[in-house]
Motif scaffolding. Structure first.
Motif, PDB file in Angstrom:
ATOM      1  N   ILE A   1      31.753 -51.801  17.204  1.00 12.10           N
ATOM      2  CA  ILE A   1      30.510 -51.269  17.744  1.00 12.10           C
ATOM      3  C   ILE A   1      30.253 -49.835  17.291  1.00 12.10           C
ATOM      4  CG2 ILE A   1      31.666 -50.537  19.856  1.00 12.10           C
ATOM      5  CD1 ILE A   1      28.042 -51.793  19.480  1.00 12.10           C
ATOM      6  N   LEU A   2      31.298 -49.040  17.053  1.00  8.72           N
ATOM      7  CA  LEU A   2      31.117 -47.636  16.684  1.00  8.72           C
ATOM      8  C   LEU A   2      31.086 -47.414  15.169  1.00  8.72           C
ATOM      9  CD1 LEU A   2      33.434 -45.802  19.261  1.00  8.72           C
ATOM     10  CD2 LEU A   2      30.950 -46.060  19.330  1.00  8.72           C
ATOM     11  N   THR A   3      31.023 -48.499  14.415  1.00  2.68           N
ATOM     12  CA  THR A   3      31.091 -48.369  12.954  1.00  2.68           C
ATOM     13  C   THR A   3      29.971 -47.498  12.413  1.00  2.68           C
ATOM     14  OG1 THR A   3      32.143 -50.535  12.757  1.00  2.68           O
ATOM     15  CG2 THR A   3      31.092 -49.642  10.790  1.00  2.68           C
ATOM     16  N   ARG A   4      28.758 -47.728  12.862  1.00  7.96           N
ATOM     17  CA  ARG A   4      27.625 -46.954  12.347  1.00  7.96           C
ATOM     18  C   ARG A   4      27.750 -45.483  12.738  1.00  7.96           C
ATOM     19  NH1 ARG A   4      21.909 -47.051  12.018  1.00  7.96           N
ATOM     20  NH2 ARG A   4      21.381 -45.092  10.938  1.00  7.96           N
ATOM     21  N   LEU A   5      28.248 -45.217  13.932  1.00  5.46           N
ATOM     22  CA  LEU A   5      28.337 -43.830  14.386  1.00  5.46           C
ATOM     23  C   LEU A   5      29.382 -43.034  13.610  1.00  5.46           C
ATOM     24  CD1 LEU A   5      27.335 -41.723  16.413  1.00  5.46           C
ATOM     25  CD2 LEU A   5      29.056 -42.553  18.026  1.00  5.46           C
ATOM     26  N   VAL A   6      30.512 -43.653  13.300  1.00  5.54           N
ATOM     27  CA  VAL A   6      31.591 -42.935  12.608  1.00  5.54           C
ATOM     28  C   VAL A   6      31.500 -43.063  11.093  1.00  5.54           C
ATOM     29  CG1 VAL A   6      33.132 -43.255  14.577  1.00  5.54           C
ATOM     30  CG2 VAL A   6      33.195 -44.906  12.712  1.00  5.54           C
ATOM     31  N   ALA A   7      30.549 -43.845  10.588  1.00  6.02           N
ATOM     32  CA  ALA A   7      30.431 -44.039   9.147  1.00  6.02           C
ATOM     33  C   ALA A   7      29.960 -42.750   8.472  1.00  6.02           C
ATOM     34  CB  ALA A   7      29.454 -45.174   8.853  1.00  6.02           C
ATOM     35  N   PRO A   8      30.347 -42.527   7.223  1.00  6.88           N
ATOM     36  CA  PRO A   8      29.897 -41.321   6.510  1.00  6.88           C
ATOM     37  C   PRO A   8      28.379 -41.281   6.394  1.00  6.88           C
ATOM     38  CG  PRO A   8      31.708 -42.382   5.347  1.00  6.88           C
ATOM     39  CD  PRO A   8      31.291 -43.328   6.420  1.00  6.88           C
ATOM     40  N   GLY A   9      27.848 -40.080   6.449  1.00  9.24           N
ATOM     41  CA  GLY A   9      26.418 -39.867   6.344  1.00  9.24           C
ATOM     42  C   GLY A   9      26.120 -38.726   5.393  1.00  9.24           C
ATOM     43  N   PRO A  10      24.877 -38.285   5.360  1.00 14.62           N
ATOM     44  CA  PRO A  10      24.511 -37.210   4.426  1.00 14.62           C
ATOM     45  C   PRO A  10      24.982 -35.828   4.862  1.00 14.62           C
ATOM     46  CG  PRO A  10      22.610 -37.885   5.726  1.00 14.62           C
ATOM     47  CD  PRO A  10      23.712 -38.838   6.067  1.00 14.62           C
ATOM     48  N   PHE A  11      25.505 -35.703   6.096  1.00 15.08           N
ATOM     49  CA  PHE A  11      25.914 -34.400   6.611  1.00 15.08           C
ATOM     50  C   PHE A  11      27.346 -34.487   7.152  1.00 15.08           C
ATOM     51  CE2 PHE A  11      21.377 -35.086   7.425  1.00 15.08           C
ATOM     52  CZ  PHE A  11      20.830 -34.063   6.666  1.00 15.08           C
ATOM     53  N   PRO A  12      28.091 -33.392   7.112  1.00 19.15           N
ATOM     54  CA  PRO A  12      29.421 -33.385   7.732  1.00 19.15           C
ATOM     55  C   PRO A  12      29.326 -33.719   9.216  1.00 19.15           C
ATOM     56  CG  PRO A  12      29.123 -31.457   6.337  1.00 19.15           C
ATOM     57  CD  PRO A  12      27.780 -32.112   6.427  1.00 19.15           C
ATOM     58  N   LYS A  13      30.230 -34.556   9.670  1.00 19.94           N
ATOM     59  CA  LYS A  13      30.139 -35.071  11.041  1.00 19.94           C
ATOM     60  C   LYS A  13      31.533 -35.337  11.581  1.00 19.94           C
ATOM     61  CE  LYS A  13      28.741 -39.261  11.321  1.00 19.94           C
ATOM     62  NZ  LYS A  13      27.894 -40.470  11.268  1.00 19.94           N
ATOM     63  N   ARG A  14      31.724 -35.076  12.862  1.00 21.18           N
ATOM     64  CA  ARG A  14      32.977 -35.387  13.545  1.00 21.18           C
ATOM     65  C   ARG A  14      32.652 -36.154  14.826  1.00 21.18           C
ATOM     66  NH1 ARG A  14      33.379 -30.089  12.446  1.00 21.18           N
ATOM     67  NH2 ARG A  14      33.154 -29.492  14.642  1.00 21.18           N
ATOM     68  N   VAL A  15      33.275 -37.305  14.989  1.00 22.97           N
ATOM     69  CA  VAL A  15      33.121 -38.121  16.189  1.00 22.97           C
ATOM     70  C   VAL A  15      34.479 -38.193  16.873  1.00 22.97           C
ATOM     71  CG1 VAL A  15      32.471 -40.359  17.136  1.00 22.97           C
ATOM     72  CG2 VAL A  15      31.244 -39.446  15.153  1.00 22.97           C
ATOM     73  N   THR A  16      34.521 -37.781  18.130  1.00 24.73           N
ATOM     74  CA  THR A  16      35.785 -37.659  18.857  1.00 24.73           C
ATOM     75  C   THR A  16      35.760 -38.517  20.108  1.00 24.73           C
ATOM     76  OG1 THR A  16      36.249 -35.424  18.074  1.00 24.73           O
ATOM     77  CG2 THR A  16      37.242 -36.065  20.161  1.00 24.73           C
ATOM     78  N   LEU A  17      36.809 -39.282  20.285  1.00 25.47           N
ATOM     79  CA  LEU A  17      37.050 -40.018  21.534  1.00 25.47           C
ATOM     80  C   LEU A  17      38.265 -39.397  22.201  1.00 25.47           C
ATOM     81  CD1 LEU A  17      36.439 -43.688  20.405  1.00 25.47           C
ATOM     82  CD2 LEU A  17      35.327 -42.610  22.352  1.00 25.47           C
ATOM     83  N   GLN A  18      38.110 -39.042  23.467  1.00 23.20           N
ATOM     84  CA  GLN A  18      39.198 -38.392  24.200  1.00 23.20           C
ATOM     85  C   GLN A  18      39.624 -39.289  25.355  1.00 23.20           C
ATOM     86  OE1 GLN A  18      38.672 -34.353  26.182  1.00 23.20           O
ATOM     87  NE2 GLN A  18      39.780 -33.817  24.317  1.00 23.20           N
ATOM     88  N   TYR A  19      40.924 -39.536  25.434  1.00 18.62           N
ATOM     89  CA  TYR A  19      41.490 -40.445  26.438  1.00 18.62           C
ATOM     90  C   TYR A  19      42.417 -39.663  27.361  1.00 18.62           C
ATOM     91  CZ  TYR A  19      40.008 -43.951  23.000  1.00 18.62           C
ATOM     92  OH  TYR A  19      39.285 -44.708  22.117  1.00 18.62           O
ATOM     93  N   ARG A  20      42.171 -39.782  28.652  1.00 22.75           N
ATOM     94  CA  ARG A  20      43.044 -39.183  29.665  1.00 22.75           C
ATOM     95  C   ARG A  20      43.591 -40.323  30.527  1.00 22.75           C
ATOM     96  NH1 ARG A  20      39.223 -35.775  32.819  1.00 22.75           N
ATOM     97  NH2 ARG A  20      37.622 -37.026  31.788  1.00 22.75           N
ATOM     98  N   ALA A  21      44.813 -40.724  30.236  1.00 27.50           N
ATOM     99  CA  ALA A  21      45.426 -41.836  30.945  1.00 27.50           C
ATOM    100  C   ALA A  21      45.939 -41.365  32.305  1.00 27.50           C
ATOM    101  CB  ALA A  21      46.571 -42.430  30.135  1.00 27.50           C
ATOM    102  N   LEU A  22      45.727 -42.191  33.323  1.00 27.30           N
ATOM    103  CA  LEU A  22      46.192 -41.882  34.673  1.00 27.30           C
ATOM    104  C   LEU A  22      47.437 -42.696  34.980  1.00 27.30           C
ATOM    105  CD1 LEU A  22      42.793 -41.925  36.630  1.00 27.30           C
ATOM    106  CD2 LEU A  22      43.894 -40.012  35.444  1.00 27.30           C
ATOM    107  N   ASP A  23      48.349 -42.101  35.723  1.00 25.66           N
ATOM    108  CA  ASP A  23      49.531 -42.849  36.146  1.00 25.66           C
ATOM    109  C   ASP A  23      49.123 -43.903  37.168  1.00 25.66           C
ATOM    110  OD1 ASP A  23      50.080 -41.678  39.047  1.00 25.66           O
ATOM    111  OD2 ASP A  23      49.578 -39.989  37.747  1.00 25.66           O
ATOM    112  N   SER A  24      50.029 -44.829  37.458  1.00 22.57           N
ATOM    113  CA  SER A  24      49.684 -45.985  38.287  1.00 22.57           C
ATOM    114  C   SER A  24      49.217 -45.584  39.681  1.00 22.57           C
ATOM    115  CB  SER A  24      50.888 -46.926  38.388  1.00 22.57           C
ATOM    116  OG  SER A  24      52.014 -46.247  38.928  1.00 22.57           O
TER     117      SER A  24
END
Length: 488
Positions: free
Chosen positions: A349-372
């Motif tokens: 689903i995120l292929t288009r968003l993270v794909a190279p484009g005409p401008f420099p771009k950074r796409v970041t996903l941040q995960y904060r895992a919680l203990d049980s």
């Protein structure tokens, strides 16, 4: 009989006990104000003449929304921005000719950070970003993801399942505060190809052959792109038995080995840990896109660690505007994930968003895992909050909307899955695009927003937080929710 395509979903935005779009704190303040108003009116009705105007004003500020947020929050953000701008907090200029060890600090939230170099136990060294304010340590892995289009569908699904298990395992590592995955793309300047071809051409080569190679090199930058994928792990030494910085870095190295060993089953191969020069170069090219070719040449040299250090990473000049961030050779705009896809989606689903484009771009996903324990308590609170909102609507005679019913069902489903052994992660997404010509900024913004629409995600420009959002997409371990808690 056709094969079924596996889909994924179940993301949900945290809501708490808030009513009418307000957060939990604002809701209880509004309810408390309403209770005081009713008590005062019952004891002395004449006081209504004095309480009614402020009550109406508070109601307007809390219940009327602008851009998806209450007017009170909207105005508070504007006031805080005006005050910060008035005091010069939105401007930065490095003291280049100042002979002082702190002359080259990075701007904004990056100021407390410094760069360390540590041994990995295998004869090599890697870079560690140390936050001197919190004590957090961040190390980054260079990874190379495999393309799902070149693999069987079952194999791609196994990668996604392994990635889910990898994230769930973070809940059993209390020292890991969050993991940041960044895909950085940029049009290739072609210098690497040009340097390689120039070095390989013989002086006595045929002129026709040299002309053909020259044309190929000249056309390569328009048809190629640089793609770098990084996994940054932020580590809290206070949650370990480490007594000093040396022991903390050693513990971080052991955790990196454990995490890197399990990434192979997620469809990525680990190319190694980023060294100090690579970290400094990545930050330098983010602030100054014109330096990309120069930094690439320096990093290709064996003595790159001596030529590229932390003093070279930061910008000379930076100026934050409410909707953009100007720095050295570029202007950047950063978005945050406002809402995830409501429907089930495919793994690409995120292929288009993270794909190279005409401008420099950074796409970041941040995960904060919680203990049980924290995950169980958090999900139960979300279920109780959904039930509370439903009861309020029932008692006030309003029908439950389809969105509220869907949200409550998702909350119960997440709680049931956690009870069955699933993990819980708080996920955030940030995207930054950079242009070297300010006139191209509208085109770059339209390109990213169009890509986000095709990815079924809703992005929102980080108004008044462009510098912090820009820093979040760098391998520095910056987490905006953590910054918010610290400021409060």
């Amino acid at each position: 009989m056709s094969d079924s395509i596996r889909t994924y979903g179940g993301w949900r935005r945290r809501r708490g006990l808030g009513l009418a779009g307000m957060d939990t704190t604002t809701t209880f303040l509004a309810l408390g104000a309403a209770l005081i108003f009713l008590i005062a009116a019952s004891l002395k009705p004449a006081v209504l003449l004095y309480l009614a105007p402020p009550a109406v004003l508070v109601g307007l500020l809390c219940f009327i929304h602008v851009g998806g947020q209450p007017v009170a929050t909207f105005l508070l953000a504007r006031i805080r921005w005006w005050w910060s701008s008035l005091r010069g907090y939105t401007r930065y200029r490095a003291g280049i000719v100042i002979d002082h060890p702190r002359a080259f600090h990075l701007p904004g939230v990056l100021a407390p950070l410094t760069l360390l170099s540590a041994e990995d136990g295998y004869g090599s060294r890697y870079g560690v970003i140390w936050d001197r304010r919190t004590g957090f340590l961040t190390a980054t892995l260079n990874v190379t993801p495999a393309s799902p289009w070149l693999a069987d569908r079952d194999e791609a699904d196994a990668w996604v399942a392994s990635w889910g298990g990898w994230l769930a395992s973070l809940g059993h590592m209390p020292a890991v505060r969050w993991v940041t995955v960044t895909v950085e793309t940029a049009p290739s300047p072609g210098t690497a190809l040009s340097d390689a071809v120039t070095a390989s051409i013989k002086p006595n080569a045929p002129q026709t052959a040299q002309e053909i190679l020259g044309k190929l090199v000249a056309s390569a930058p328009a048809a190629s792109a640089e793609v770098d994928t990084r996994v940054s792990v932020t580590f809290d030494p206070k949650r370990t038995q480490a007594k000093d910085l040396t022991q903390a870095v050693a513990e971080l190295g052991r955790i990196l080995d454990a995490l890197a060993g399990r990434l192979g089953g997620c469809g990525v191969s680990v190319a190694g840990r980023m060294n100090a020069a690579q970290l400094a170069g990545t930050i330098r090219t983010a602030f100054d896109p014109y330096a990309r070719a120069e930094v690439a040449r320096v990093l290709s040299r064996p003595d790159s660690s001596e030529l590229l250090g932390w003093a070279d990473a930061g910008p000379v000049h930076a100026l934050e505007h409410p909707n953009r961030y100007e720095h050295d050779g570029g202007t950047s705009v950063t978005w945050a994930w406002q809402e995830p896809p409501r429907q089930n989606v495919h793994s690409d689903i995120l292929t288009r968003l993270v794909a190279p484009g005409p401008f420099p771009k950074r796409v970041t996903l941040q995960y904060r895992a919680l203990d049980s324990a924290t995950a169980s308590r958090t999900l139960q609170n979300e279920v109780n909050a959904a039930a509370f909102r439903a009861q309020v609507k029932q008692r006030t005679g309003r029908d439950e909307t389809a969105h509220d019913a869907w949200d409550a069902a998702r909350a119960r489903q997440a709680a049931a899955e956690e009870a069955a052994g699933a993990g819980l992660c708080l996920v955030s997404l940030y995207a930054t695009v950079t242009v070297t010509n300010p006139e191209q900024l509208p085109h770059a913004v339209a390109d990213v927003e169009s890509a986000s629409d095709s990815s079924k995600t809703r992005l929102r420009i980080l108004w008044g937080s462009q510098a912090a959002g820009f820093a979040t997409t760098l391998p520095c371990g910056i987490c905006p929710p953590d910054l918010t808690r610290r400021s409060l």
